[in-house]
Motif scaffolding. Structure first.
Motif: not given
Length: 119
Positions: A48-77
């Motif tokens: 896992l690198v990063a994941k984001i839930t339907r309500i916007g809760i994010t989880t990052y692997a330690d290796s990417g914290k502070g460098r990676f950012f995940i975002s999603r568009d619920i409507v457009n999947s």
């Protein structure tokens, strides 16, 4: 059948940035509970690198914290992974994943996109 289509990989120098994008073709009838990105480096297991839930809760692997950012568009999947300050150890094939539980059997996977960070 819903398919995940990734884009945005490539070759970048150490310290550079990339944005990976993933879109669900023939979009699901309802939003995925979780979308995320995994990486498989040569000779290693997919992780896992990063994941984001339907309500916007994010989880990052330690290796990417502070460098990676995940975002999603619920409507457009769609889900994006913004990667900054890239390091050679970030090299690998990046896979988009979506489903009720991140990375679980039965969840959807994209075909993968190669990211190579040169030193």
């Amino acid at each position: 059948q819903v398919q995940l289509v990734e884009s945005g990989g490539g070759l970048v120098q150490t310290g550079g940035s990339l944005r990976l994008s993933c879109a669900a073709a023939s979009g699901p009838s309802r939003p995925f509970n979780v979308m995320g990105w995994y990486r498989q480096a040569p000779g290693k297991q997919r992780e896992l690198v990063a994941k984001i839930t339907r309500i916007g809760i994010t989880t990052y692997a330690d290796s990417g914290k502070g460098r990676f950012f995940i975002s999603r568009d619920i409507v457009n999947s769609t889900v994006d992974l913004h990667m900054n300050s890239l390091k050679p150890e970030d090299t690998g094939v990046y896979y988009c994943n979506a489903g009720p539980v991140a990375g679980a059997p039965g969840s959807l996977w994209g075909q993968g996109t190669q990211v190579t960070v040169s030193s």
